[in-house]
Design an enzyme around this catalytic site. Structure first.
Site: not given
Lengths: 503, 503
Positions: A269, A266
């Protein structure tokens, strides 16, 4: 003319603000909201979406975009201004093709189907979900009909997540991938006992996991001044602004991998969104260029960085300090092998680096056939289970571990799955460029230095945001616009041959 | 006609949704947001506010409200439908009077002034803040001019927080309050050494404070399914939906009172919002009727419940268990006296139940004079300090402890302060009714039963939300529409005479 451009920009900012507000409401819903808030939250999100859509597809917007065509052509293609007009026009032209009534129906069907999917998965009962899936496929067909005929109807769906990508190209790429992967995984399987992941299971108190994950992502560029890390059931990353990045992870007390690699994933991202040029803030360009390119970044930080030996040469002593009882007797090499164990398993999101792609290829092939009407939906579990046996050598014991495991189809996300593997492939195309540009990259990792990598990505990739198409962006980053599976296959073969002692 | 009503309702829901979204963004900003997100957050909030305002003041809205007048008159006054049309019309008529340009200027000035106020307070430098205050007063005058001339210009401002309340009525009430309070506080001061708050200072680990506060508010009606309790710098309560209530508090390791009474206070606000009838959800009626009535609920749970002897008869053994070292040697009676110590101090938000009102009266008088132009703003610290000496017997050492302590004036909130004391007064008017209805209320507290109180308030007060004016609401709850200071003075005199052994 510049005045018209400023008017366009101001309208687009208003719409971006509505979408950012919806983004925060969505983050809150999954991370903070008390459950009883769900009913009103759904209404508020629907209202924000409706207003944003009305404003974006308004006649005034269409007129402005028409009037600004000559202004756009007078500007350099790469300028923020020309890019904003260009991308807004394309989004507009796609948006106005879909009637509001169909959009509303799709949105309602998606909410309803998600609810039914949750029940069906709990009960491992595909037939409970079947009518919802039938409805989703029917709605996709109505959606596809809004657009000019494509070479393959699936292309229309794919384009929403990976602009300009076509079924043919994905299929060709995935065939090559399969050809390389299947024998590799087979060889690994024959030597499965050479690697054990036992050290990753044990007792890992959540507070220590949290502290360690935070230390890792801080080395990647997570800054408490502009980031948050929270826990949630289904981890995700969300960009509320380029300087307000929310990532999430989940902690299991008896298994350290999900939190560890999940937070790196994550964070990848988040770094993409965080690296978008501030000049694009509050426009539709202030985000990643496509799902595939986004996934290339999450997988890069999770796998190419986070499952590399040099990374752990730096971090493993720190991990041992954090969990002395668990890791005192485990050597670095053993740990490195453990986190890279390859083993076919039922659940995609828990799959290792190599078998993961077979999960994706299976979904891609099946959803394409569903759209073409080549699969009777009531027989879907059978089709799934047979193909799973073929690709991964396991027989599915129930639909919860099989066709019902993913939320995507219930949400109407068809054409999304392939971007996961495209991300894997692209991550290695980019990685080869990174290694050319930073020859001592792995030595930097061994010293705990990850910011030169982040800076290179920011400078050569992230800052463009959504100014260019995915292929234009890939061209800029790697010098080549086409997807190329070879670097990825090379990477997998080299890495796992060494770990499993293959020839 | 009913179709027109449904159209109105659907438009109002859309606007309510925008406001609820803004509410969540505001909560997030104060509780969760990484600091660097502030700039974009301000823009997103401005956009939501602008769109909601445009939609609410649109011509279509005006026409609908006009057309629906006869429909409204055909319905019972107390019906949800008639109330919605009536209150929407009044809000509309006030909203359209203020030009968008002035509204935007007020909003910008408020952001800027808050920033400067923070700096000025840090430096304890009133002159740094002076130009901002001058601008705020000027903007308030321009705002006042948008409305028909009032008996007193201050009335226009007051009406935004306490509808239909007038300067004259507040002044009369506050005069009575002062007359009762000043001699009471003087007598207490003469016997100041009879009560010590030493037991409240010490070492209280945050985690235990949090657990205890949560236990208390759960007894009041906090339900994890529809509430959250978080920590923040300046505590507040926020209703994202009637079933999504967010309250906040702050913890000091060396002083237990702020978290304890702060969480009860915010829980009181939350219970009011949580108790509004679900039939009013997603309309402008789904909130408290006024600032004063809201404050009556926070102060009721904080003081009339939370600083009462029966409450602690139940909870003190539990508090002793939570902090055994701290309270093992402190008797219940001693603890009860400690939390009710009266002592003039500089900071309003830290003031005790009795002196608190003198802080408010001082602000009310000063802000009224500022609006009338009777105070040269550059002499404001002098005016403040002299009056503070007169009312509270302390000399202000610097402006941070004096005129710069509150954020309100920097935000342009003028006319808001008096509602705090009105809330205190009203809380006792309502309390007398509660005691009539539930004669064994205090025995219930001793047994840890607080839900009958909550249910009574919900049934007789909270469920109305904003359907009626504050006075109509007060009439419904107490049978009397007028503010009456006597119950409050009786309460204070009885309580503190007993604690301080006065005659």
């Amino acid at each position: 003319m510049e005045e018209k451009f400023l008017e366009l920009k101001s309208r687009l900012k208003e719409i971006a603000d509505l979408n950012k507000a919806a983004g925060l409401l969505g983050w809150d819903q999954r991370v903070m909201m008390p459950p009883a808030g769900a009913a009103v939250r759904a209404e508020v999100l629907a209202t924000l979406g409706k207003i944003a859509h009305e404003k974006f597809t308004s006649d005034e917007m269409g007129k402005l975009l028409g009037v600004l065509r000559s202004y756009e052509e007078s500007l350099p293609y790469e300028s923020d201004e020309a890019s904003l007009i260009r991308v807004a026009r394309r989004d507009y032209e796609k948006s106005v093709r879909v009637p509001a009534s169909l959009r509303a129906e799709m949105s309602r069907a998606s909410s309803q189907a998600q609810q039914v999917w949750v029940e069906a998965r709990q009960k491992a009962d595909f037939n409970h979900f079947l009518p919802m899936l039938e409805r989703q496929i029917e709605l996709r067909h109505r959606y596809i009909e809004c657009f000019p005929p494509a070479e393959d109807p699936y292309d229309v769906l794919l384009d929403d997540y990976e602009r300009d990508m076509r079924f043919n190209e994905v299929q060709g790429t995935f065939e090559q991938l399969k050809e390389g992967l299947v024998p590799l995984i087979q060889s690994i399987q024959e030597n499965a006992d050479r690697v054990s992941d036992a050290p990753l299971h044990g007792h890992f108190p959540v507070e220590q996991q949290k502290a360690f994950c935070l230390e890792v992502v801080k080395h990647f560029g997570f800054d408490p001044n502009s980031w948050r890390l929270d826990s949630t059931v289904h981890p995700f990353a969300s960009s509320i602004a380029t300087q307000d990045i929310r990532i999430t992870t989940r902690y299991f007390e008896d298994f350290i991998s999900p939190a560890l690699f999940g937070s790196m994933h994550e964070c990848g991202h988040g770094l993409y969104e965080n690296g978008v040029s501030p000049s694009l803030e509050r426009t539709l360009l202030a985000r990643g260029a496509s799902s595939g390119l986004h996934e290339s970044q999450s997988r890069m930080w999770e796998n190419l960085v986070g499952r590399s030996f040099p990374f752990w040469k730096y971090f493993y002593p720190r991990l041992q300090q954090t969990f002395p009882q668990q890791f005192a007797e485990v050597r670095l090499e053993e740990f490195y092998r453990a986190i890279n164990k390859v083993q076919p398993s039922f659940i995609r999101v828990e799959a290792d680096e190599a078998t993961y792609n077979l999960h994706i290829i299976l979904r891609f092939e099946i959803e394409w056939q569903m759209i073409r009407g080549e699969i009777a939906l009531k027989h879907l579990p059978e089709v799934w289970n047979n193909r799973f046996q073929e690709y991964l050598g396991l027989s599915i014991p129930n639909d919860r571990l099989g066709v019902l495991q993913d939320i995507h189809w219930s949400m109407g996300l068809i054409g999304y799955f392939p971007t996961y593997s495209l991300g894997n492939i692209v991550s290695c195309q980019i990685w080869e460029k990174v290694l050319e540009a930073i020859p001592d990259l792995y030595e930097q990792f061994e010293r705990g230095q990850f910011l030169p990598l982040r800076e290179w990505l920011r400078e050569n990739f992230h800052r463009y945001g959504r100014k260019f198409t995915p292929k234009e962006t890939l061209q800029k980053v790697t010098g080549k616009a086409e997807i190329d599976v070879e670097p990825y296959l090379r990477y997998l073969k080299t890495k796992f041959s060494e770990i499993y002692g293959l020839n």
